[in-house]
Design a protein around this motif. Structure first.
Motif, PDB file in Angstrom:
ATOM      1  N   CYS A  70       5.793   8.494   1.668  1.00 11.50           N
ATOM      2  CA  CYS A  70       7.333   7.803   1.185  1.00 11.50           C
ATOM      3  C   CYS A  70       8.421   7.996   2.188  1.00 11.50           C
ATOM      4  O   CYS A  70       9.573   7.676   2.843  1.00 11.50           O
ATOM      5  CB  CYS A  70       7.521   7.719  -0.167  1.00 11.50           C
ATOM      6  SG  CYS A  70       8.548   6.304   0.115  1.00 11.50           S
ATOM      7  N   GLN A 103       0.574   3.848  -3.008  1.00 13.54           N
ATOM      8  CA  GLN A 103       1.036   5.556  -2.916  1.00 13.54           C
ATOM      9  C   GLN A 103       2.040   6.330  -2.563  1.00 13.54           C
ATOM     10  O   GLN A 103       1.771   7.152  -3.244  1.00 13.54           O
ATOM     11  CB  GLN A 103       0.957   5.880  -1.157  1.00 13.54           C
ATOM     12  CG  GLN A 103      -0.708   5.337  -0.373  1.00 13.54           C
ATOM     13  CD  GLN A 103      -0.753   5.551   1.234  1.00 13.54           C
ATOM     14  OE1 GLN A 103       0.360   6.643   1.644  1.00 13.54           O
ATOM     15  NE2 GLN A 103      -1.407   5.051   2.003  1.00 13.54           N
ATOM     16  N   ASP A 120       0.494  -1.122   0.266  1.00 14.75           N
ATOM     17  CA  ASP A 120      -0.215   0.080   0.185  1.00 14.75           C
ATOM     18  C   ASP A 120       0.798   1.731  -0.112  1.00 14.75           C
ATOM     19  O   ASP A 120       0.830   2.418  -0.769  1.00 14.75           O
ATOM     20  CB  ASP A 120      -0.625   0.128   1.290  1.00 14.75           C
ATOM     21  CG  ASP A 120      -2.128   1.043   1.282  1.00 14.75           C
ATOM     22  OD1 ASP A 120      -2.880   1.033  -0.121  1.00 14.75           O
ATOM     23  OD2 ASP A 120      -2.732   1.212   2.637  1.00 14.75           O
ATOM     24  N   CYS A 121       1.969   1.294   0.984  1.00 11.53           N
ATOM     25  CA  CYS A 121       2.997   2.251   0.607  1.00 11.53           C
ATOM     26  C   CYS A 121       3.120   2.555  -0.542  1.00 11.53           C
ATOM     27  O   CYS A 121       3.834   4.127  -0.846  1.00 11.53           O
ATOM     28  CB  CYS A 121       4.232   2.271   2.298  1.00 11.53           C
ATOM     29  SG  CYS A 121       2.813   2.479   3.743  1.00 11.53           S
ATOM     30  N   GLN A 162       1.146   6.547  -6.481  1.00  5.65           N
ATOM     31  CA  GLN A 162       0.400   8.125  -7.211  1.00  5.65           C
ATOM     32  C   GLN A 162       0.736   9.041  -6.303  1.00  5.65           C
ATOM     33  O   GLN A 162       0.384  10.428  -7.121  1.00  5.65           O
ATOM     34  CB  GLN A 162      -0.744   7.684  -6.353  1.00  5.65           C
ATOM     35  CG  GLN A 162      -2.370   6.431  -6.912  1.00  5.65           C
ATOM     36  CD  GLN A 162      -2.904   6.319  -5.856  1.00  5.65           C
ATOM     37  OE1 GLN A 162      -3.562   6.518  -5.013  1.00  5.65           O
ATOM     38  NE2 GLN A 162      -3.733   4.787  -5.920  1.00  5.65           N
TER      39      GLN A 162
END
Ligand code: NDP
Length: 482
Positions: free
Chosen positions: A381, A339, A335-336, A342
Motif C-alpha cells: 500500500c 490488500q 482490491d488495493c 489484510q
C-alpha cells in the motif's frame, strides 16, 4: 449516440474498418458515445498527412505558428463551459474542477507555447582559435504524443503545443477511456484553420493503435504520459529504433508534515493533495509522513476532514469527490484497499464503494475517500501506485527517517514538505529523490520549469523551453574564420 471520429489530414473520419468502442460515463455506468477503434490503415493515412504537411509547417515563421496556437487557445476559452461539461461527463471529475483547473490550464498550455515559439533561440559559442559554433535546432518531423485519461485535454495540449510550436507535425493518441475533449478539440482545430495534417488525432486502444504508433518507422519521437509499466513497454519498443523518448510516468508521492507547519494551510494542502480528482493525479500525495509528536492530533483531524468530503454527481456544483474513471480501475482500487486491510492496516475512514445520493448515479463507479494507517513503509500500500482516493499515514521520528521513507520507493515524481523551518526545507529539497518538490504548497505549477520524475517516474523531463528543445534535434555548425 455521438460518434467520435478521427481527425486526419484536417478531416473528421470514421475508422477504415468501421470498428467502434463504447464510451462510458463513469458516474452513471452508461454508454453515451462510440469511439473509433482505429487500425493501421488510419495510422498510415495520418502519417502520410503529417509527412506531407511537415515541409510547409516547419518553414512557417515561428511567430505565425505561435499565432495559430493562440487561436486554438482562444477557441478553448470561448468553448470553456461545454468543454468543462464534456470533461466532467467523460472522466467523472467534479465540474467545479474541470471548470477551474482542466480547461483553463489547457488553454494556458497553448498560450504559453504560442509565446515560446517566438522566444525559442539556439546557442552560439565563440572559440579563441578563430571559429564560431552555432547550433541549429531542427524540428524532428512526425512525432507522437500519447496521453492518459486523468487530465485528458490538459495533458493532450501539454504535449502537442511544444511539438507544434517547434515546427513538428503530430500524431496524437488520447486515452480510449476519455476521448471526448480531444474530439471537441479536433473540431476547434478545423474552425481555427490549422493546416491539414499538422495535427492528427487517432482514437483507439493503447495496446492496438497506441503500440502501432510507437512502432511506426516514420515517427521519430514519442512523448508519452501514463503508467510506468506502459512506459517501460514503449521504451522497449522505441529504444532499438533510436526514437527520441520522453516518459512522464507514475508516482507514489510523499507529503511530509513537520510539527512546526502552519496547521490550517498544511491541513488544507494535504487533503487537497490526497484527494483531488479522487486521487487520480500523478502528483497526488498518497503517502502522508507525519512527525510522531503530532501524529494523533494530525490523524484525528485529517480523518474527520476526509470523512466529510462530499461525494456526489460530478455535474453538481457542490460535489468534491466524483466518480472513478472506469469499472476495472474502481475494482483495482477496492482490491488495493482489501490488500491493505489484510496486511494489517487500520481503515480509519472509507474503505469501500460508495453510492452518492443522486438517482442518476446509483450504478456509477464511486469509492469512499479512504485513510489507512498502521502499515509498514515497505508494504504494498505504501509502495505501489493505487491512483485512487486512498491515503496512507506513516509516523516518523526525525528528519532522517522522514527522508529515508520518502525516498524508499521505486518512484520519484513529486514530494511536498510542510514546515516553517526554512533551512530544513532547503535541506530536504536537496535530498529528496523527486523531480518536483513543493514547500508549503502542492501542485503550484509554473510552465517555465521542468516537469517529470526520477527513477521509475520517467525520463526526458519537459517544461518551458526544454519541452520545445525535446522536439528538436541540434546540429552544430563550426565556422573557422581565421
Ligand atoms: P496507461 O499507461 O494505461 O495509458 C496511457 C496512454 O497510453 C493511453 O492513451 C493508453 O491508451 C496508451 N497506451 C496503453 N498501452 C499502450 C502501448 N502498448 N503503446 C502505446 N500506447 C499505449 O496510463 P493511464 O491512462 O492508466 O494513466 C494513468 C497513469 O498515468 C498513472 O500511472 C499516472 O501516474 C500516470 N500519469 C503521469 C503523469 C506525469 O506527468 N508523470 C501525469 C498524469 C498521469 P488507452 O487508454 O486507450 O489504453
Amino acid at each position: 449516440m455521438e460518434k467520435i471520429l478521427n481527425y486526419i489530414d484536417g478531416e473528421l473520419r470514421a475508422p477504415a474498418t468501421d470498428n467502434w468502442l463504447d464510451v462510458m460515463e463513469p458516474a452513471t455506468a452508461t454508454a453515451y458515445g462510440q469511439l473509433s477503434d482505429s487500425g493501421v490503415e488510419d495510422l498510415e493515412l495520418a502519417v502520410a498527412a503529417a509527412g506531407a504537411a511537415f515541409p510547409a509547417w516547419s518553414q512557417t515563421p515561428a511567430e505565425e505558428r505561435g499565432r495559430m496556437l493562440r487561436r486554438l487557445a482562444q477557441k478553448i476559452e470561448a468553448m470553456s463551459e461545454p468543454l468543462a461539461l464534456a470533461e466532467s461527463i467523460d472522466t467523472g471529475k467534479p465540474i467545479a474542477v474541470t471548470r477551474k483547473v482542466d480547461i483553463p490550464r489547457a488553454a494556458r498550455n497553448l498560450h504559453f507555447f504560442a509565446d515560446a515559439a517566438s522566444q525559442f533561440a539556439s546557442e552560439s559559442h565563440h572559440m579563441e582559435a578563430g571559429a564560431i559554433n552555432y547550433t541549429l535546432r531542427m524540428p524532428l518531423g512526425v512525432v507522437a504524443c500519447i496521453s492518459p485519461w486523468n487530465l485528458p485535454l490538459y495533458l493532450l495540449t501539454w504535449k502537442i503545443a511544444p511539438a507544434l510550436a517547434a515546427g513538428n507535425c503530430v500524431i496524437a493518441k488520447p486515452s480510449e477511456i476519455t476521448p471526448v475533449t480531444a474530439w471537441l478539440f479536433s473540431r476547434l482545430c478545423q474552425e481555427a484553420g490549422l493546416p491539414p495534417g499538422v495535427l492528427n488525432i487517432i482514437h483507439g486502444k493503447g495496446p492496438g493503435i497506441g503500440q502501432a504508433i510507437v512502432e511506426h518507422p516514420a515517427i521519430n519521437a514519442i512523448s508519452f504520459t501514463g503508467g510506468s509499466a506502459t512506459g517501460a513497454s514503449i521504451a522497449r519498443t522505441a529504444a532499438p529504433e533510436f526514437k527520441k523518448l520522453s516518459l512522464e510516468l507514475g508516482g507514489k508521492n510523499p507529503s511530509i508534515v513537520f510539527a512546526d507547519a502552519d496547521w490550517e494551510s498544511m491541513m488544507n494542502g494535504v487533503v487537497r493533495a490526497g484527494y483531488s480528482n479522487q486521487g487520480q493525479i500523478c502528483l497526488c500525495g498518497s503517502r502522508v509522513l507525519v512527525e510522531a509528536s503530532i501524529y494523533e492530533k494530525f490523524r484525528d483531524e485529517f480523518v474527520a476532514r476526509v470523512a466529510t468530503l462530499k461525494i456526489g454527481d460530478p455535474l453538481n456544483e457542490e460535489t468534491e469527490q466524483g466518480a472513478i474513471v472506469s469499472l476495472p480501475h474502481r475494482d483495482k482500487i477496492l482490491d488495493c484497499i482489501e490488500q491493505a486491510r489484510q496486511a494489517g492496516g487500520n481503515i480509519l475512514t472509507g474503505g469501500g464503494a460508495s453510492k452518492p445520493e443522486a438517482d442518476r448515479c446509483s450504478e456509477g463507479w464511486f469509492v469512499e475517500p479512504t485513510v489507512i494507517d498502521g502499515l509498514a513503509a515497505d508494504s504494498a500500500c505504501n509502495q505501489d501506485e493505487i491512483f485512487g482516493p486512498v491515503v496512507s499515514l506513516i509516523p516518523f521520528a526525525d528528519e532522517e527517517q522522514a527522508l529515508a521513507i520518502a525516498n524508499g520507493t521505486r518512484y520519484g515524481l513529486a514530494a511536498s514538505v510542510w514546515s516553517s523551518d526554512v533551512s530544513r526545507c532547503h535541506r530536504l529539497a536537496e535530498q529528496l529523490q523527486a523531480g518536483l518538490i513543493w514547500v508549503n504548497t502542492w501542485m503550484l505549477r509554473d510552465l517555465r520549469t521542468p516537469m517529470g520524475g526520477l527513477k521509475s517516474s520517467g525520463v526526458g523531463r519537459e517544461g518551458g523551453m526544454e519541452a520545445m528543445r525535446f522536439f528538436t534535434e541540434p546540429r552544430n555548425v563550426c565556422i573557422k574564420y581565421r
